[in-house]
Design a protein around this motif. Structure first.
Motif, PDB file in Angstrom:
ATOM      1  N   PHE A 255       0.873  -1.312   0.231  1.00 35.92           N
ATOM      2  CA  PHE A 255      -0.071  -0.102   0.116  1.00 35.92           C
ATOM      3  C   PHE A 255       0.798   1.168  -0.126  1.00 35.92           C
ATOM      4  CE2 PHE A 255       0.862  -0.981   4.373  1.00 35.92           C
ATOM      5  CZ  PHE A 255       0.942   0.197   4.957  1.00 35.92           C
ATOM      6  N   LYS A 256       2.190   0.939   0.039  1.00 34.59           N
ATOM      7  CA  LYS A 256       3.084   2.255  -0.100  1.00 34.59           C
ATOM      8  C   LYS A 256       4.391   2.018  -0.535  1.00 34.59           C
ATOM      9  CE  LYS A 256       4.840   5.937   3.082  1.00 34.59           C
ATOM     10  NZ  LYS A 256       4.749   6.382   4.354  1.00 34.59           N
ATOM     11  N   VAL A 257       4.880   2.904  -1.448  1.00 32.94           N
ATOM     12  CA  VAL A 257       6.298   2.519  -1.802  1.00 32.94           C
ATOM     13  C   VAL A 257       7.024   3.822  -1.546  1.00 32.94           C
ATOM     14  CG1 VAL A 257       7.940   2.080  -4.065  1.00 32.94           C
ATOM     15  CG2 VAL A 257       5.767   0.897  -3.502  1.00 32.94           C
ATOM     16  N   GLU A 258       8.072   3.883  -0.966  1.00 34.13           N
ATOM     17  CA  GLU A 258       9.125   5.129  -0.977  1.00 34.13           C
ATOM     18  C   GLU A 258      10.550   4.788  -1.167  1.00 34.13           C
ATOM     19  OE1 GLU A 258       8.724   6.265   3.231  1.00 34.13           O
ATOM     20  OE2 GLU A 258       8.688   4.177   3.823  1.00 34.13           O
ATOM     21  N   ARG A 259      11.348   5.901  -1.122  1.00 32.31           N
ATOM     22  CA  ARG A 259      12.874   5.645  -1.422  1.00 32.31           C
ATOM     23  C   ARG A 259      13.582   5.650  -0.246  1.00 32.31           C
ATOM     24  NH1 ARG A 259      14.836   3.514  -6.573  1.00 32.31           N
ATOM     25  NH2 ARG A 259      13.081   3.779  -8.092  1.00 32.31           N
ATOM     26  N   GLY A 260      14.583   4.948   0.143  1.00 33.40           N
ATOM     27  CA  GLY A 260      15.393   5.022   1.251  1.00 33.40           C
ATOM     28  C   GLY A 260      16.522   5.898   1.179  1.00 33.40           C
ATOM     29  N   ALA A 261      17.296   6.208   2.089  1.00 34.33           N
ATOM     30  CA  ALA A 261      18.315   7.070   1.877  1.00 34.33           C
ATOM     31  C   ALA A 261      19.419   6.888   0.969  1.00 34.33           C
ATOM     32  CB  ALA A 261      18.992   7.236   3.362  1.00 34.33           C
ATOM     33  N   ALA A 262      19.683   5.827   0.621  1.00 38.26           N
ATOM     34  CA  ALA A 262      20.409   5.367  -0.528  1.00 38.26           C
ATOM     35  C   ALA A 262      19.741   5.143  -1.665  1.00 38.26           C
ATOM     36  CB  ALA A 262      21.233   4.044  -0.158  1.00 38.26           C
ATOM     37  N   GLN A 264      17.109   3.426  -2.435  1.00 35.07           N
ATOM     38  CA  GLN A 264      16.415   1.806  -2.872  1.00 35.07           C
ATOM     39  C   GLN A 264      14.860   1.829  -2.343  1.00 35.07           C
ATOM     40  OE1 GLN A 264      17.917   2.713  -0.032  1.00 35.07           O
ATOM     41  NE2 GLN A 264      17.629   1.771   1.529  1.00 35.07           N
ATOM     42  N   LYS A 265      14.466   1.153  -3.315  1.00 39.05           N
ATOM     43  CA  LYS A 265      12.895   1.030  -2.880  1.00 39.05           C
ATOM     44  C   LYS A 265      12.719   0.468  -1.718  1.00 39.05           C
ATOM     45  CE  LYS A 265      10.512   1.051  -7.492  1.00 39.05           C
ATOM     46  NZ  LYS A 265       9.395   0.227  -8.181  1.00 39.05           N
ATOM     47  N   ILE A 266      11.431   0.971  -0.942  1.00 38.81           N
ATOM     48  CA  ILE A 266      10.945   0.273   0.055  1.00 38.81           C
ATOM     49  C   ILE A 266       9.460   0.310   0.041  1.00 38.81           C
ATOM     50  CG2 ILE A 266      10.934   0.308   2.747  1.00 38.81           C
ATOM     51  CD1 ILE A 266      13.449   2.246   2.932  1.00 38.81           C
ATOM     52  N   ALA A 267       8.994  -1.198   0.240  1.00 37.91           N
ATOM     53  CA  ALA A 267       7.597  -1.169  -0.097  1.00 37.91           C
ATOM     54  C   ALA A 267       6.959  -1.658   1.312  1.00 37.91           C
ATOM     55  CB  ALA A 267       7.380  -2.420  -1.004  1.00 37.91           C
ATOM     56  N   SER A 268       5.953  -0.953   1.667  1.00 38.37           N
ATOM     57  CA  SER A 268       5.065  -1.089   2.979  1.00 38.37           C
ATOM     58  C   SER A 268       3.985  -2.230   2.661  1.00 38.37           C
ATOM     59  CB  SER A 268       4.676  -0.115   3.622  1.00 38.37           C
ATOM     60  OG  SER A 268       5.942   0.758   4.055  1.00 38.37           O
ATOM     61  N   ALA A 269       3.743  -3.293   3.072  1.00 36.43           N
ATOM     62  CA  ALA A 269       2.765  -4.283   3.054  1.00 36.43           C
ATOM     63  C   ALA A 269       2.232  -4.784   4.196  1.00 36.43           C
ATOM     64  CB  ALA A 269       3.318  -5.459   2.222  1.00 36.43           C
ATOM     65  N   ARG A 270       0.806  -5.019   4.121  1.00 39.36           N
ATOM     66  CA  ARG A 270       0.024  -5.466   5.142  1.00 39.36           C
ATOM     67  C   ARG A 270      -0.015  -7.179   4.956  1.00 39.36           C
ATOM     68  NH1 ARG A 270      -5.388  -5.459   7.381  1.00 39.36           N
ATOM     69  NH2 ARG A 270      -5.490  -7.784   8.678  1.00 39.36           N
ATOM     70  N   ILE A 271       0.335  -7.943   5.928  1.00 40.68           N
ATOM     71  CA  ILE A 271       0.392  -9.404   5.792  1.00 40.68           C
ATOM     72  C   ILE A 271      -0.968  -9.926   6.204  1.00 40.68           C
ATOM     73  CG2 ILE A 271       1.423 -11.615   6.373  1.00 40.68           C
ATOM     74  CD1 ILE A 271       3.947 -10.321   6.566  1.00 40.68           C
ATOM     75  N   VAL A 272      -1.952 -10.297   5.212  1.00 42.15           N
ATOM     76  CA  VAL A 272      -3.042 -10.758   5.751  1.00 42.15           C
ATOM     77  C   VAL A 272      -3.362 -12.035   6.419  1.00 42.15           C
ATOM     78  CG1 VAL A 272      -5.620 -11.323   4.809  1.00 42.15           C
ATOM     79  CG2 VAL A 272      -4.090  -9.190   4.280  1.00 42.15           C
ATOM     80  N   SER A 273      -2.469 -12.989   5.810  1.00 48.48           N
ATOM     81  CA  SER A 273      -2.322 -14.454   6.208  1.00 48.48           C
ATOM     82  C   SER A 273      -1.160 -15.045   5.730  1.00 48.48           C
ATOM     83  CB  SER A 273      -3.347 -15.263   5.859  1.00 48.48           C
ATOM     84  OG  SER A 273      -3.252 -15.463   4.252  1.00 48.48           O
TER      85      SER A 273
END
Length: 636
Positions: A255-262, A264-273
């Motif tokens: 539900f969210k994608v951002e860039r780290g300090a270097a 790199q891609k960082i993807a936030s995800a909810r684990i449903v199961s």
């Protein structure tokens, strides 16, 4: 794992982030409550968020309320950032909708409530600012039931309303008013209720809240902490907990994608199961396109108010994943499940962005677009002009601030203009085979209008062409439809592939990618298109003695009024107005409404443009002109 993923949503300035601070303080995550005005809140981490006192990007923080693990997502309140709200709603178990006791039900509040109701998300209502001058109780409850939902049930009364000494008094759940409201929504409960049998209001209320039939209403002040313990108890009592076993099949949603300090891609995800392990192979199901597999290089879990690295995460947790280069918002991990991934309309405005270094600007905007897939970036062929789509004027300041702080790019913007679309007038067909020169391929298409969406169908045998060639054709068709005869997207169309040809071993997939735009646009030209402009629905509150003057300016800006409600002091006006004239009209309102006008707009639909059809500069080398198109391809 027994857990709750909840969101806090509200109209801007209702006190949403302040409530988040109070919850974090009560959970022991922070040792003092930050203030939005002071720019020291936990979830507003961007410099611009602290400067303006608004939430721009959704923020995640995890903590425990007693024995209940909670993932809390703080979402933006300003309508320009509705896309952030959309992404958060897709992963929630429940929500708290914050309403100001002073300002009351705002148009944005109504939009959010309609969305929560449509998605059947269990929701508590929290009426904030009961200690402010002008705070209301009975009148506000009446507005909530009239404008938001008739199923709102107050859980408290308020003493010393509007004073610094305001406090809440819990109301018993086992009272007649609650029983009657519950009986209206459950025939079995109604039968017992009418028979005079002993009924359990609390158990039935818990069931009806979980199915989004009833909405408990709590009161308090996030600034002083009054009512916070009660609303926490309400969260624990009424919002349903998600239960999933770690040994189930993996289901997770980004539900969210951002860039780290270097970078790199960082993807936030909810684990449903299920369970997600670092460096383990995981299937990815994009919103569009074929599935593929990835191996996350690292996993961080949101826990105890922070984020720390783990080897594996389980159902109920929210994770930040690293090492997923092609991941996008809306992608699913593990097993694909259906869900509503488009809740709000895409942006209807665009602006030209200028900077000294266009290459650096385009790269930076492309990375920002990864974080917000509804924001499109275009580079016009020939001139190299760069445009970006927007929801509103506030986003210009946000984009400029992000480009300066994160990419060291100083930009200027042109005047905002509407994004039009094209719609087919009739049907058309075209077919072409090229056997000489640099290409060796053949395709044929038939196009026709449909009510909604892009329909792509095969009238050729799937096995008559290598799979890679079919993929190249379909991908190029969808890309070509982003620019019709006048340069605008064609969002509603049926495309039938009627003919294919290739010559082995000469033909390659790239031959089809070059040929498809020429043939498809020839078919579209035969069908013809009309250009449509975006139209907004508006709700406007103004002093009643300014109505005639306001209505005259609505008409002057090509608006159409559909409903007007008058009281002695206030007028509520609803209608439609073109996106092209919305901002100019809004800029006049402070004067027209003596500073008391309140306007909210949302996308309504499209209507034909009056007068000559506007065109848009192309980015594809112009397949409508074959010589120019081929020359452009040779230069690439």
């Amino acid at each position: 794992m027994n857990s709750l993923t909840m969101g806090i949503v509200a109209h801007v300035d209702a006190g949403k982030t302040s409530l988040t601070e109070r919850l974090l303080y009560a959970a022991g995550v922070i040792d003092r409550v930050g203030r939005v005005d002071d720019g020291n809140t936990q979830t507003d981490s961007m410099d611009l968020e602290r400067k303006r006192g608004i939430t721009i990007r959704s923020a995640v923080v995890s903590f425990a309320l007693g024995d209940l693990p909670v993932n809390l997502i703080d979402t933006p309140g300003h309508s320009d950032f509705i896309a952030e709200v959309e992404r958060a709603l897709s992963v929630l178990d429940g929500a708290v909708l914050v309403i100001s006791a002073v300002e009351g039900v705002q148009p944005q509040t109504r939009l959010l409530m309609r969305t929560l109701d449509r998605l059947r998300i269990p929701t508590l209502l929290f009426v904030n600012k009961i200690d402010r001058v002008g705070a209301r109780y009975d009148a506000l409850l009446a507005d909530i039931r009239r404008l938001l939902t008739p199923a709102a049930v107050p859980m408290e009364s308020v003493t010393d309303l509007g004073l610094r000494s305001a406090s809440v008094v819990p109301l018993p759940v086992q009272r007649a008013e609650v029983g009657e409201m519950l009986a209206e929504r459950n025939d079995s409960f109604l039968e017992l209720y009418l028979e005079g049998a002993e009924v359990d209001n609390a158990a039935e209320l818990r069931r009806q809240v979980a199915t989004a039939q009833m909405y408990p209403v709590y009161f308090g002040s996030a600034m002083t902490g009054v009512g916070i313990i009660e609303v926490i108890d309400g969260i624990r009592t009424w919002l349903p907990r998600a239960i999933a076993a770690p040994d189930d099949e993996l289901r997770a949603r980004v539900f969210k994608v951002e860039r780290g300090a270097a970078g790199q891609k960082i993807a936030s995800a909810r684990i449903v199961s299920g369970t997600l392990a670092a460096r383990a192979t995981v299937p990815v199901h994009p919103l569009d396109g074929p599935a593929y597999q990835v191996r996350p290089s690292g996993i961080d879990v949101f826990e105890d108010g922070g984020r720390h690295a783990v080897d594996r995460a389980e159902a109920g947790q929210i994770v930040a994943l690293r090492g997923l280069k092609s991941i996008r918002i809306g992608d699913q991990l593990g097993v694909r499940t259906s869900y509503a991934h488009r809740l709000f309309a895409p942006p209807t405005l665009e602006t030209v962005v200028s900077a000294r270094d266009r290459v650096k600007l385009f790269q930076a905007l492309t990375q920002l677009a990864e974080q917000d897939p509804l924001i499109r970036v275009r580079k016009t062929g020939g001139t190299g002009e760069i445009t970006v789509s927007l929801y509103g004027e506030v986003q210009k300041e946000v984009i400029a601030s992000l480009l300066e702080s994160e990419y060291d790019v100083d930009v200027t913007f042109s005047e905002t203009t509407p994004i039009h679309v094209e719609r087919l007038i009739g049907t058309g067909a075209a077919m072409r085979e090229i056997t000489e020169g640099p290409w060796a391929a053949g395709v044929g298409f038939r196009v026709s209008p449909v009510a909604e969406g892009i329909e792509y169908n095969l009238e050729v045998e799937l096995g008559g062409l290598p799979r890679a060639f079919h993929t190249a054709i379909e991908e190029t068709v969808r890309q070509t439809l982003q620019q019709g005869l006048f340069g605008w997207e064609i969002p509603d169309i049926r495309v039938d592939l009627t003919h294919t040809a290739y010559w082995s071993p000469v033909t390659v997939a790239g031959d089809f990618r070059k040929l498809v735009p020429l043939v498809l646009l020839q078919a579209i030209a035969e069908a013809g298109t009309t250009v449509l402009e975006p139209v907004n629905h508006f709700e406007l509150d103004v002093p009643s003695d300014t109505v005639s003057r306001v209505l005259a300016h609505v008409a002057e800006h090509r608006g159409i009024v559909t409903q007007t409600t008058l009281t002695e002091t206030q007028a509520h006006i609803e209608g439609t107005i073109p996106a092209a004239t919305t901002h100019p009209f809004e800029s006049l309102l402070p004067t027209l409404g003596r500073g008391e006008a309140l306007l909210a707009t949302s996308f309504h639909g499209y209507s034909p443009v009056p007068g000559p059809a506007p065109s848009r500069a192309r980015t594809d080398g112009n397949p409508l002109n074959e010589k120019q198109y081929v020359l452009n391809l040779n230069q690439v």
